[in-house]
Design a protein around this motif. Sequence first.
Motif, PDB file in Angstrom:
ATOM      1  N   TRP A 135      55.163  51.622  53.161  1.00  8.40           N
ATOM      2  CA  TRP A 135      55.172  51.506  54.468  1.00  8.40           C
ATOM      3  C   TRP A 135      53.994  50.767  55.215  1.00  8.40           C
ATOM      4  O   TRP A 135      53.781  50.366  56.407  1.00  8.40           O
ATOM      5  N   TRP A 136      53.108  50.432  54.285  1.00  3.78           N
ATOM      6  CA  TRP A 136      51.717  50.024  54.689  1.00  3.78           C
ATOM      7  C   TRP A 136      51.529  48.331  54.217  1.00  3.78           C
ATOM      8  O   TRP A 136      52.214  48.033  53.258  1.00  3.78           O
ATOM      9  N   ASP A 137      50.821  47.410  54.982  1.00  5.34           N
ATOM     10  CA  ASP A 137      50.505  46.286  54.300  1.00  5.34           C
ATOM     11  C   ASP A 137      49.136  46.365  53.833  1.00  5.34           C
ATOM     12  O   ASP A 137      48.154  46.529  54.720  1.00  5.34           O
ATOM     13  N   THR A 138      48.810  46.359  52.630  1.00  4.40           N
ATOM     14  CA  THR A 138      47.590  46.717  52.004  1.00  4.40           C
ATOM     15  C   THR A 138      47.018  45.629  51.064  1.00  4.40           C
ATOM     16  O   THR A 138      46.137  45.872  50.333  1.00  4.40           O
ATOM     17  N   LYS A 139      47.727  44.523  51.237  1.00  8.42           N
ATOM     18  CA  LYS A 139      46.927  43.326  50.446  1.00  8.42           C
ATOM     19  C   LYS A 139      45.557  43.116  50.581  1.00  8.42           C
ATOM     20  O   LYS A 139      45.191  43.309  51.809  1.00  8.42           O
ATOM     21  N   VAL A 140      44.772  43.064  49.446  1.00  8.94           N
ATOM     22  CA  VAL A 140      43.364  42.414  49.566  1.00  8.94           C
ATOM     23  C   VAL A 140      43.255  41.061  49.378  1.00  8.94           C
ATOM     24  O   VAL A 140      43.796  40.414  48.534  1.00  8.94           O
ATOM     25  N   LEU A 141      42.283  40.503  50.481  1.00  5.10           N
ATOM     26  CA  LEU A 141      42.017  39.119  50.394  1.00  5.10           C
ATOM     27  C   LEU A 141      40.776  39.090  49.477  1.00  5.10           C
ATOM     28  O   LEU A 141      39.691  39.659  49.808  1.00  5.10           O
ATOM     29  N   ALA A 142      40.815  38.252  48.475  1.00  5.90           N
ATOM     30  CA  ALA A 142      39.861  38.025  47.683  1.00  5.90           C
ATOM     31  C   ALA A 142      39.390  36.406  47.641  1.00  5.90           C
ATOM     32  O   ALA A 142      40.220  35.386  47.352  1.00  5.90           O
ATOM     33  N   THR A 143      38.261  36.278  47.853  1.00  6.42           N
ATOM     34  CA  THR A 143      37.659  34.679  47.941  1.00  6.42           C
ATOM     35  C   THR A 143      36.487  34.529  47.277  1.00  6.42           C
ATOM     36  O   THR A 143      35.440  35.420  46.885  1.00  6.42           O
ATOM     37  N   ASP A 144      36.312  33.168  46.556  1.00  5.92           N
ATOM     38  CA  ASP A 144      35.207  32.907  45.942  1.00  5.92           C
ATOM     39  C   ASP A 144      34.952  31.203  46.414  1.00  5.92           C
ATOM     40  O   ASP A 144      35.923  30.558  46.831  1.00  5.92           O
ATOM     41  N   ILE A 145      33.674  30.788  46.028  1.00  4.98           N
ATOM     42  CA  ILE A 145      33.440  29.463  46.064  1.00  4.98           C
ATOM     43  C   ILE A 145      33.846  28.626  44.717  1.00  4.98           C
ATOM     44  O   ILE A 145      34.186  27.253  44.685  1.00  4.98           O
ATOM     45  N   GLU A 192      49.135  42.431  44.934  1.00 10.19           N
ATOM     46  CA  GLU A 192      48.522  42.874  46.000  1.00 10.19           C
ATOM     47  C   GLU A 192      47.224  42.202  46.446  1.00 10.19           C
ATOM     48  O   GLU A 192      46.555  42.683  47.388  1.00 10.19           O
ATOM     49  N   VAL A 193      46.727  41.285  45.716  1.00 12.90           N
ATOM     50  CA  VAL A 193      45.611  40.536  45.742  1.00 12.90           C
ATOM     51  C   VAL A 193      45.971  39.099  46.009  1.00 12.90           C
ATOM     52  O   VAL A 193      46.500  38.475  45.456  1.00 12.90           O
ATOM     53  N   ILE A 194      45.347  38.623  47.425  1.00 10.29           N
ATOM     54  CA  ILE A 194      45.476  37.143  47.733  1.00 10.29           C
ATOM     55  C   ILE A 194      44.203  36.442  47.533  1.00 10.29           C
ATOM     56  O   ILE A 194      43.170  36.726  47.774  1.00 10.29           O
ATOM     57  N   PHE A 195      44.065  35.513  46.385  1.00 13.90           N
ATOM     58  CA  PHE A 195      43.040  34.715  46.160  1.00 13.90           C
ATOM     59  C   PHE A 195      43.087  33.419  46.930  1.00 13.90           C
ATOM     60  O   PHE A 195      43.954  32.765  46.977  1.00 13.90           O
ATOM     61  N   ARG A 196      41.825  33.086  47.471  1.00 11.23           N
ATOM     62  CA  ARG A 196      41.562  32.011  48.129  1.00 11.23           C
ATOM     63  C   ARG A 196      40.191  31.472  47.929  1.00 11.23           C
ATOM     64  O   ARG A 196      39.269  32.172  47.717  1.00 11.23           O
ATOM     65  N   LYS A 197      40.070  30.179  47.873  1.00 12.97           N
ATOM     66  CA  LYS A 197      38.693  29.529  47.850  1.00 12.97           C
ATOM     67  C   LYS A 197      37.980  29.486  49.322  1.00 12.97           C
ATOM     68  O   LYS A 197      38.900  29.173  50.187  1.00 12.97           O
ATOM     69  N   PHE A 198      36.884  30.072  49.369  1.00  8.82           N
ATOM     70  CA  PHE A 198      36.290  30.002  50.579  1.00  8.82           C
ATOM     71  C   PHE A 198      34.830  29.894  50.340  1.00  8.82           C
ATOM     72  O   PHE A 198      34.240  30.877  49.498  1.00  8.82           O
ATOM     73  N   ASN A 199      34.114  29.350  51.278  1.00 12.12           N
ATOM     74  CA  ASN A 199      32.530  29.121  51.368  1.00 12.12           C
ATOM     75  C   ASN A 199      32.126  29.918  52.351  1.00 12.12           C
ATOM     76  O   ASN A 199      32.282  29.750  53.651  1.00 12.12           O
ATOM     77  N   LEU A 200      31.270  31.213  51.994  1.00 16.27           N
ATOM     78  CA  LEU A 200      30.613  31.782  52.994  1.00 16.27           C
ATOM     79  C   LEU A 200      29.443  31.276  54.029  1.00 16.27           C
ATOM     80  O   LEU A 200      29.150  31.496  54.874  1.00 16.27           O
ATOM     81  N   MET A 201      29.181  30.024  53.571  1.00 12.25           N
ATOM     82  CA  MET A 201      28.258  29.190  54.368  1.00 12.25           C
ATOM     83  C   MET A 201      28.967  28.375  55.568  1.00 12.25           C
ATOM     84  O   MET A 201      28.440  27.689  56.240  1.00 12.25           O
ATOM     85  N   ASP A 202      30.499  28.497  55.556  1.00 14.68           N
ATOM     86  CA  ASP A 202      31.102  27.873  56.638  1.00 14.68           C
ATOM     87  C   ASP A 202      30.649  28.387  57.880  1.00 14.68           C
ATOM     88  O   ASP A 202      30.375  29.500  58.074  1.00 14.68           O
ATOM     89  N   GLU A 203      30.645  27.530  58.885  1.00 20.60           N
ATOM     90  CA  GLU A 203      30.012  27.745  60.386  1.00 20.60           C
ATOM     91  C   GLU A 203      30.805  28.831  60.833  1.00 20.60           C
ATOM     92  O   GLU A 203      30.167  29.940  61.499  1.00 20.60           O
TER      93      GLU A 203
END
Length: 273
Positions: A135-145, A192-203
């Motif tokens: 009954w839940w949406d429990t997907k985890v967003l996982a990001t790395d550069i 259950e895990v969504i992997f995405r490329k993401f830079n934590l330095m983005d404004e």
Amino acid sequence: MLTISDQEFKQLTDYIKANYGINLKSEKKTLLIGRLRNVLREKQFAGFADYFNYLITDKTGEAGITLIDKITTNHTFFMREADHFNFFRDRVLPYLAGAARDKDLRIWSAGCSSGEEPYTLAMIIDEFFGLDKRWWDTKVLATDISSKVLEMASKGIYNNEGLAAMPAYWKLNYFEKYDSERSVLTKKIRDEVIFRKFNLMDENFPFKRKFHTIFCRNVMIYFDNETKIKLVKKFYEVTEPGGYLFIGHSESLNRNETDYKYIMPAVYRKEKQ
């Protein structure tokens, strides 16, 4: 013998800090040469001046991807800093089970490396909710550069020796044999895990909804204090009131420089409004 001048080192490290937040001090000069030696050899550059010119003029993005893959250290393992996961299971999830609107749980593993952290969170969530999880949406967003570690993580394949600290129940229920030395996570957990490329330095962080929990552990050790303060402020802005931030045990936040409330070592909370 490959060398880098002080000017070339400063030029390159200034670029790395400006684009990726990583602060490489002068004692890292030998490390930087070692990590990039093969790149210069393969591209047949005469030295770091040629390499830097290639880096800043490359329009394909390939140069930047290779650079970050070479200079980052992606060392992690299942159940690293286990008390964090125990706190997440025993304190955070019971709170969120009652507080999260529309049964929509939003968890972010920022700097997920090779995937052990977000998959651990996915297994904890699965075990906690049991049959009610449907009954839940429990997907985890996982990001790395790093594209390299994201590709590895998405496959969910790990050496058996790396699973030693894991509960027997998890190994039995969430892993399948891949070959004689490796196991693969079940599709149920991989999905259950969504992997995405993401830079934590983005404004700006482009998230439409705020997170109930953010894990960013052993990432900010590479940043100087100014960069860390800016990043934590952005984390705070995308955290739900009552939500949590987990950082590494070797890291800390100055309580005078953040609105997060200290809860326990390396665990902070955005107070309810």
